[in-house]
Motif scaffolding. Structure first.
Motif, PDB file in Angstrom:
ATOM      1  N   GLY A  43       0.782  -1.222   0.000  1.00 41.59           N
ATOM      2  CA  GLY A  43       0.000   0.000   0.000  1.00 41.59           C
ATOM      3  C   GLY A  43       0.816   1.275   0.000  1.00 41.59           C
ATOM      4  N   LYS A  44       2.122   1.178  -0.168  1.00 42.11           N
ATOM      5  CA  LYS A  44       2.998   2.353  -0.143  1.00 42.11           C
ATOM      6  C   LYS A  44       3.551   2.606  -1.547  1.00 42.11           C
ATOM      7  N   ASP A  45       3.844   3.868  -1.835  1.00 43.44           N
ATOM      8  CA  ASP A  45       4.502   4.234  -3.085  1.00 43.44           C
ATOM      9  C   ASP A  45       6.007   4.197  -2.882  1.00 43.44           C
ATOM     10  N   ALA A  46       6.710   3.635  -3.841  1.00 45.79           N
ATOM     11  CA  ALA A  46       8.169   3.563  -3.769  1.00 45.79           C
ATOM     12  C   ALA A  46       8.767   4.006  -5.096  1.00 45.79           C
ATOM     13  N   CYS A  47       9.910   4.665  -5.020  1.00 44.33           N
ATOM     14  CA  CYS A  47      10.654   5.082  -6.207  1.00 44.33           C
ATOM     15  C   CYS A  47      12.079   4.568  -6.070  1.00 44.33           C
ATOM     16  N   LEU A  48      12.573   3.888  -7.088  1.00 45.91           N
ATOM     17  CA  LEU A  48      13.916   3.311  -7.074  1.00 45.91           C
ATOM     18  C   LEU A  48      14.718   3.885  -8.224  1.00 45.91           C
ATOM     19  N   ILE A  49      15.924   4.352  -7.928  1.00 49.73           N
ATOM     20  CA  ILE A  49      16.808   4.866  -8.961  1.00 49.73           C
ATOM     21  C   ILE A  49      18.054   3.998  -9.040  1.00 49.73           C
ATOM     22  N   GLU A  50      18.465   3.674 -10.268  1.00 43.52           N
ATOM     23  CA  GLU A  50      19.704   2.919 -10.510  1.00 43.52           C
ATOM     24  C   GLU A  50      20.838   3.929 -10.629  1.00 43.52           C
ATOM     25  N   SER A  51      21.680   3.993  -9.623  1.00 47.96           N
ATOM     26  CA  SER A  51      22.679   5.062  -9.559  1.00 47.96           C
ATOM     27  C   SER A  51      23.879   4.838 -10.453  1.00 47.96           C
ATOM     28  N   GLY A  52      24.250   3.575 -10.662  1.00 47.33           N
ATOM     29  CA  GLY A  52      25.558   3.304 -11.221  1.00 47.33           C
ATOM     30  C   GLY A  52      26.564   3.236 -10.080  1.00 47.33           C
ATOM     31  N   ILE A  53      27.758   2.759 -10.384  1.00 44.91           N
ATOM     32  CA  ILE A  53      28.775   2.501  -9.359  1.00 44.91           C
ATOM     33  C   ILE A  53      29.553   3.764  -9.028  1.00 44.91           C
ATOM     34  N   GLY A  54      29.886   3.928  -7.768  1.00 46.28           N
ATOM     35  CA  GLY A  54      30.829   4.967  -7.385  1.00 46.28           C
ATOM     36  C   GLY A  54      30.228   6.173  -6.695  1.00 46.28           C
ATOM     37  N   LEU A  55      31.106   6.958  -6.087  1.00 46.61           N
ATOM     38  CA  LEU A  55      30.699   8.111  -5.298  1.00 46.61           C
ATOM     39  C   LEU A  55      29.978   9.173  -6.116  1.00 46.61           C
ATOM     40  N   LYS A  56      30.519   9.531  -7.266  1.00 47.81           N
ATOM     41  CA  LYS A  56      29.899  10.582  -8.076  1.00 47.81           C
ATOM     42  C   LYS A  56      28.510  10.170  -8.525  1.00 47.81           C
ATOM     43  N   ASN A  57      28.374   8.925  -8.993  1.00 44.21           N
ATOM     44  CA  ASN A  57      27.062   8.456  -9.421  1.00 44.21           C
ATOM     45  C   ASN A  57      26.083   8.394  -8.252  1.00 44.21           C
ATOM     46  N   PRO A 163      32.942  -4.701   9.325  1.00 51.05           N
ATOM     47  CA  PRO A 163      33.150  -3.744   8.235  1.00 51.05           C
ATOM     48  C   PRO A 163      32.829  -4.340   6.864  1.00 51.05           C
ATOM     49  N   VAL A 164      32.104  -3.550   6.066  1.00 50.17           N
ATOM     50  CA  VAL A 164      31.676  -3.964   4.733  1.00 50.17           C
ATOM     51  C   VAL A 164      32.160  -2.930   3.726  1.00 50.17           C
ATOM     52  N   LEU A 165      32.851  -3.371   2.690  1.00 42.45           N
ATOM     53  CA  LEU A 165      33.347  -2.468   1.655  1.00 42.45           C
ATOM     54  C   LEU A 165      32.289  -2.257   0.586  1.00 42.45           C
ATOM     55  N   GLU A 166      32.053  -0.987   0.231  1.00 40.82           N
ATOM     56  CA  GLU A 166      31.121  -0.636  -0.843  1.00 40.82           C
ATOM     57  C   GLU A 166      31.584   0.700  -1.423  1.00 40.82           C
ATOM     58  N   MET A 167      30.820   1.275  -2.372  1.00 53.25           N
ATOM     59  CA  MET A 167      31.353   2.410  -3.117  1.00 53.25           C
ATOM     60  C   MET A 167      30.395   3.588  -3.291  1.00 53.25           C
ATOM     61  N   GLU A 168      29.262   3.602  -2.576  1.00 57.11           N
ATOM     62  CA  GLU A 168      28.314   4.692  -2.778  1.00 57.11           C
ATOM     63  C   GLU A 168      27.736   5.316  -1.504  1.00 57.11           C
ATOM     64  N   THR A 169      27.656   4.575  -0.408  1.00 54.43           N
ATOM     65  CA  THR A 169      26.797   4.973   0.704  1.00 54.43           C
ATOM     66  C   THR A 169      27.161   6.317   1.321  1.00 54.43           C
ATOM     67  N   SER A 170      28.442   6.641   1.467  1.00 56.56           N
ATOM     68  CA  SER A 170      28.791   7.908   2.106  1.00 56.56           C
ATOM     69  C   SER A 170      28.302   9.102   1.286  1.00 56.56           C
ATOM     70  N   ALA A 171      28.348   8.992  -0.038  1.00 57.44           N
ATOM     71  CA  ALA A 171      27.862  10.078  -0.898  1.00 57.44           C
ATOM     72  C   ALA A 171      26.343  10.221  -0.777  1.00 57.44           C
ATOM     73  N   ILE A 172      25.651   9.099  -0.715  1.00 59.89           N
ATOM     74  CA  ILE A 172      24.196   9.133  -0.554  1.00 59.89           C
ATOM     75  C   ILE A 172      23.833   9.698   0.814  1.00 59.89           C
ATOM     76  N   ALA A 173      24.598   9.337   1.836  1.00 59.30           N
ATOM     77  CA  ALA A 173      24.337   9.842   3.182  1.00 59.30           C
ATOM     78  C   ALA A 173      24.497  11.357   3.248  1.00 59.30           C
TER      79      ALA A 173
END
Length: 255
Positions: A43-57, A163-173
């Motif tokens: 019953g909720k609306d959701a929007c999903l965006i495909e960012s691509g890899i990396g901080l800038k994306n 600890p988990v290695l990834e490439m986008e979360t800090s930019a999104i935060a």
């Protein structure tokens, strides 16, 4: 958050296609060059965006998502690599802490919503209780590229649990914090702490950090020994993707 929009960000199709198979009324469009999906769940609306890899994306996609949907909450999800023994392939880690890693230094990134993180962690523990895969709380380490786990492990600051290695979360935060939007982040483990990848993202992607088949082909020609590693990683990401879909759906239903 009834009748409000929830925003989701994932870098690659393999990370979110299993989720879209569980959604209803999915509609695809393109906004500022980013693939954008609208759907309904519980019953909720959701929007999903495909960012691509990396901080800038990640940063740009977060801005586009916020501008296009004004979400009440952002949920960032995808794959990650375990930097220390603990989380196993297919396990899920929800972020308690985000660290950016650059030039051998770590910096703390704000933006997570602790109370909501704790609530959703408890819900996921109940959902996966007794199953073969576990849910952990941990530290996300955002890097600019594939980084050696041995290096990260040797430099980790105190208190960096699971600890988990990834490439986008800090930019999104950063984008979420600037717009005062709550953020929750979760990753499915696609490679364990005992496996170092013998290829870099630069070898597989174009200048926009999008994976390109011809670059994968040339990388395999130059490094044929990575074929088995890529096949193993594909199997692991399929598992992580299925578990992420179940977890994200449970989180959306709980919100």
């Amino acid at each position: 958050m009834k009748n409000r929009t929830i925003g989701l960000i994932a870098a690659m199709k393999d990370e979110f296609l299993p989720l879209l198979k569980l959604a209803v009324n999915t509609r695809r469009e393109t906004i500022t060059g980013f693939p954008f999906y609208r759907f309904s769940v519980a019953g909720k609306d959701a929007c999903l965006i495909e960012s691509g890899i990396g901080l800038k994306n990640g940063a740009k996609a977060a801005g586009v998502l916020i501008g296009a949907s004004s979400p009440e909450l952002i949920l960032n999800f995808g794959f990650g690599g375990a930097a220390l023994p603990g989380p196993a392939i297919g396990d899920l880690v929800i972020a308690d802490r985000i660290l950016s890693f650059k030039e051998r230094l770590f910096s703390e990134q704000q933006g997570l919503t602790p109370a909501l993180t704790g609530e959703l962690y408890s819900a996921l523990q109940q959902r996966f209780q007794g199953g073969p895969y576990r849910v952990h709380r941990g530290t996300f380490i955002t890097t600019a590229g594939i980084t050696g786990k041995g290096l990260i492990a040797a430099l980790l600051p105190s208190g960096a649990v699971n600890p988990v290695l990834e490439m986008e979360t800090s930019a999104i935060a950063r984008a979420a914090a600037a717009s005062q939007i709550p953020l929750v982040a979760i990753r499915g483990i696609s490679d364990g702490s005992d496996e170092e990848l013998d290829f870099s993202m630069a070898e597989l992607t174009d200048s926009a950090m999008r994976i390109r088949a011809h670059r994968v082909f040339w990388t395999v020609l130059r490094k044929p020994w990575v074929i088995s590693q890529m096949m193993r990683l594909k199997k692991n990401t399929d598992l992580a993707g299925r578990n992420l879909a179940v977890a994200v759906m449970a989180m959306l239903e709980r919100l």
